[in-house]
Scaffold this motif. Structure first.
Motif, PDB file in Angstrom:
ATOM      1  N   ASP A 102      -8.259  -2.558   0.870  1.00 27.58           N
ATOM      2  CA  ASP A 102      -9.154  -3.656   1.231  1.00 27.58           C
ATOM      3  C   ASP A 102      -8.668  -4.410   2.468  1.00 27.58           C
ATOM      4  O   ASP A 102      -9.397  -5.248   2.992  1.00 27.58           O
ATOM      5  CB  ASP A 102      -9.361  -4.607   0.047  1.00 27.58           C
ATOM      6  CG  ASP A 102      -8.092  -5.311  -0.388  1.00 27.58           C
ATOM      7  OD1 ASP A 102      -6.996  -4.800  -0.082  1.00 27.58           O
ATOM      8  OD2 ASP A 102      -8.189  -6.364  -1.039  1.00 27.58           O
ATOM      9  N   GLY A 103      -7.482  -4.090   2.925  1.00 27.00           N
ATOM     10  CA  GLY A 103      -7.043  -4.644   4.209  1.00 27.00           C
ATOM     11  C   GLY A 103      -7.930  -4.192   5.351  1.00 27.00           C
ATOM     12  O   GLY A 103      -8.010  -4.859   6.387  1.00 27.00           O
ATOM     13  N   ARG A 146      -1.776 -12.220  -3.673  1.00 26.89           N
ATOM     14  CA  ARG A 146      -2.857 -12.499  -2.738  1.00 26.89           C
ATOM     15  C   ARG A 146      -3.152 -13.986  -2.667  1.00 26.89           C
ATOM     16  O   ARG A 146      -3.745 -14.473  -1.738  1.00 26.89           O
ATOM     17  CB  ARG A 146      -4.116 -11.753  -3.150  1.00 26.89           C
ATOM     18  CG  ARG A 146      -3.910 -10.245  -3.126  1.00 26.89           C
ATOM     19  CD  ARG A 146      -5.170  -9.551  -3.571  1.00 26.89           C
ATOM     20  NE  ARG A 146      -4.959  -8.105  -3.524  1.00 26.89           N
ATOM     21  CZ  ARG A 146      -5.893  -7.237  -3.780  1.00 26.89           C
ATOM     22  NH1 ARG A 146      -7.101  -7.630  -4.083  1.00 26.89           N
ATOM     23  NH2 ARG A 146      -5.640  -5.969  -3.719  1.00 26.89           N
ATOM     24  N   ASP A 188       0.849  -1.186   0.000  1.00 29.84           N
ATOM     25  CA  ASP A 188       0.000   0.000   0.000  1.00 29.84           C
ATOM     26  C   ASP A 188       0.888   1.241   0.000  1.00 29.84           C
ATOM     27  O   ASP A 188       1.991   1.225   0.551  1.00 29.84           O
ATOM     28  CB  ASP A 188      -0.866   0.054   1.268  1.00 29.84           C
ATOM     29  CG  ASP A 188      -1.953  -1.019   1.281  1.00 29.84           C
ATOM     30  OD1 ASP A 188      -2.131  -1.715   0.269  1.00 29.84           O
ATOM     31  OD2 ASP A 188      -2.618  -1.134   2.327  1.00 29.84           O
ATOM     32  N   ASP A 237      -3.059   0.522  -3.698  1.00 30.26           N
ATOM     33  CA  ASP A 237      -2.834  -0.824  -3.154  1.00 30.26           C
ATOM     34  C   ASP A 237      -2.247  -1.667  -4.287  1.00 30.26           C
ATOM     35  O   ASP A 237      -2.944  -2.064  -5.209  1.00 30.26           O
ATOM     36  CB  ASP A 237      -4.179  -1.375  -2.668  1.00 30.26           C
ATOM     37  CG  ASP A 237      -4.082  -2.802  -2.154  1.00 30.26           C
ATOM     38  OD1 ASP A 237      -2.999  -3.418  -2.246  1.00 30.26           O
ATOM     39  OD2 ASP A 237      -5.111  -3.309  -1.669  1.00 30.26           O
ATOM     40  N   ASP A 242      -3.960  -8.790   5.173  1.00 27.47           N
ATOM     41  CA  ASP A 242      -3.479  -7.912   4.118  1.00 27.47           C
ATOM     42  C   ASP A 242      -2.855  -6.667   4.747  1.00 27.47           C
ATOM     43  O   ASP A 242      -3.100  -6.360   5.908  1.00 27.47           O
ATOM     44  CB  ASP A 242      -4.676  -7.516   3.238  1.00 27.47           C
ATOM     45  CG  ASP A 242      -4.262  -7.071   1.859  1.00 27.47           C
ATOM     46  OD1 ASP A 242      -3.045  -6.978   1.596  1.00 27.47           O
ATOM     47  OD2 ASP A 242      -5.166  -6.808   1.050  1.00 27.47           O
ATOM     48  N   ASN A 243      -2.071  -5.966   3.954  1.00 29.43           N
ATOM     49  CA  ASN A 243      -1.661  -4.633   4.369  1.00 29.43           C
ATOM     50  C   ASN A 243      -2.925  -3.796   4.574  1.00 29.43           C
ATOM     51  O   ASN A 243      -3.893  -3.936   3.830  1.00 29.43           O
ATOM     52  CB  ASN A 243      -0.821  -3.939   3.288  1.00 29.43           C
ATOM     53  CG  ASN A 243       0.421  -4.720   2.889  1.00 29.43           C
ATOM     54  OD1 ASN A 243       0.788  -4.720   1.726  1.00 29.43           O
ATOM     55  ND2 ASN A 243       1.069  -5.374   3.835  1.00 29.43           N
TER      56      ASN A 243
END
Ligand code: CA
Length: 404
Positions: free
Chosen positions: A207-208, A379, A24, A37, A245-246
């Motif tokens: 989206d993290g 991912r 990110d 992202d 996720d980040n």
């Protein structure tokens, strides 16, 4: 003419519970905020997001080492050149940089990034968006998502084939249909919006956060305290939900007053990221306009300084900086007229919505996966995705046979 708004922005970022690097990147300033992202194999995701944010930074900051500072020949500052067209040009140029980078370093092929950005321009508030990073608006106690994700699951929701509350559990929730990348012709949608007014609190997030935290919980964390306090709380909330996720958030209070009288807004000097090595958040007073209390320029997450770039890649970017390379010659400048890929034919580029009649679930999935797989390699492994796709298609086929 300067519109009577300024941003009071703060942000925070964290690697999340699994990742060892931050893909990110975010830009905070009083007139431009952006969040990207990145995705791609190896370290290409952080390169992609850093390249785009770095390119946007040139819109609000003088070039490094430029003794003339922010003033141009005509006496206006670089910040004064922040227009919708300048924003579109910068994004087109960033795409050219991504293409040039992957041309010299094949390991970067397939890299891309989402983007959500807000700019205060003479034409009004300009929103740029692609992918699944989101813009939310908090107004009068109500939270509203102002962007529509360019994702497979959003297409299913729009087609009435998936309940919105089921999105977070969907195995394809991270599959993005459009991004700013090195391969497609996609560019972010860039448009003037009237959805932002003084008094609004805005949230840009990766989206993290939104994959792990419900809108209700986001509302609760966003509503109280300063932008920095809210940003810190949101990242903590994502970590509480064990975000893999980040996670990056930018919280912005849209305040009355132009850049010169951002006035009583208290700047949020603290950057709230936890153990984030990518922060280079030293405030740069030269880009803060005359208002001493204006939000200073700040970067979060991946930057070109921290991204894993070899010497050849550095040369490519330097060449762009010296105008030695044409910016993305093969990309149409128009942000909304870019020729859609076959798998995106049903997407309405203006809204990110879809033609529900044509949004066939299985064909969308089968058409989408080959293009999307490279971009999602960080991912999920290709093998995993392949198995899931196969299972999905077989299941869908069975359902169809049963129904027909
Ligand atoms: Ca992400």
């Amino acid at each position: 003419m300067t519109i009577p708004l300024s941003f009071r922005a703060a942000g925070a970022t964290d690697l999340g519970t699994v990742r060892t690097n931050n893909e990110d990147a975010a830009l905070l300033s009083e007139r431009l905020v952006a969040l990207a992202d990145g995705m791609g194999g190896h370290a290409a995701g952080e390169v992609a997001s850093a390249v785009v944010v770095d390119r946007l930074t040139t819109l609000v900051a003088p070039a490094a080492g430029d003794p003339a500072g922010p003033a141009d020949e005509d006496g206006t500052s670089d910040a004064g050149a922040l227009t919708r067209e300048a924003l579109t040009d910068a994004l087109t140029r960033a795409k050219g940089e991504l293409r040039a980078l992957s041309a010299v370093d094949p390991s970067m092929t397939g890299m891309g990034t989402t983007l959500v950005a807000l700019a205060l321009t003479p034409e009004g508030v300009v929103l740029a968006h692609v992918g699944d990073s989101r813009l939310y608006r908090l107004r009068d106690g109500d939270l509203e998502q102002l962007t529509v994700d360019h994702t497979h699951v959003q297409r299913l929701v729009d087609a009435g084939r998936l309940a919105p509350e089921a999105v977070r559990e969907h195995p394809f929730r991270s599959v993005i249909l459009r991004s700013l990348d090195d391969t497609s012709d996609d560019l972010p949608d860039v448009s003037v919006t009237d959805a932002v007014a003084a008094g609004d609190r805005l949230l840009l997030c990766s989206d993290g956060l939104s994959d792990y935290v419900t809108d209700d919980a986001i509302l609760g964390a966003l509503a109280e305290g300063s932008p920095q306090e809210a940003a810190d709380r949101l990242v903590a909330l994502a970590l509480d939900h064990a975000t893999r996720d980040n996670v990056t958030v930018v919280v912005v209070d849209a305040a009355t007053g132009g850049a010169d009288d951002a006035g009583d807004a208290e700047p949020d000097a603290e950057v709230g990221g936890v153990d984030e090595p990518g922060e280079v958040g030293e405030p740069d007073p030269s880009v803060a306009g005359d208002g001493a209390t204006a939000t200073p320029l700040r970067l979060l997450g991946a930057t070109l300084a921290t991204a894993d770039l070899g010497p050849e890649a550095r040369e490519v970017l330097d060449a762009y900086d010296s105008d030695a390379v044409d910016a993305a010659p093969s990309v149409e400048e128009s942000d909304v007229e870019a020729e859609p890929d076959e798998d995106e034919a049903a997407v309405d580029p203006g809204t990110g919505g879809v033609e529900t009649e044509d949004a066939d679930e299985a064909s969308a999935a089968s058409a989408m996966v080959p293009d999307a797989a490279p971009g999602t390699s960080s991912r999920a492994t290709g093998l995993w995705l392949g198995l899931v796709v196969l299972t999905f298609l077989l299941t869908t086929g069975v359902v169809w046979l049963t129904q027909s």
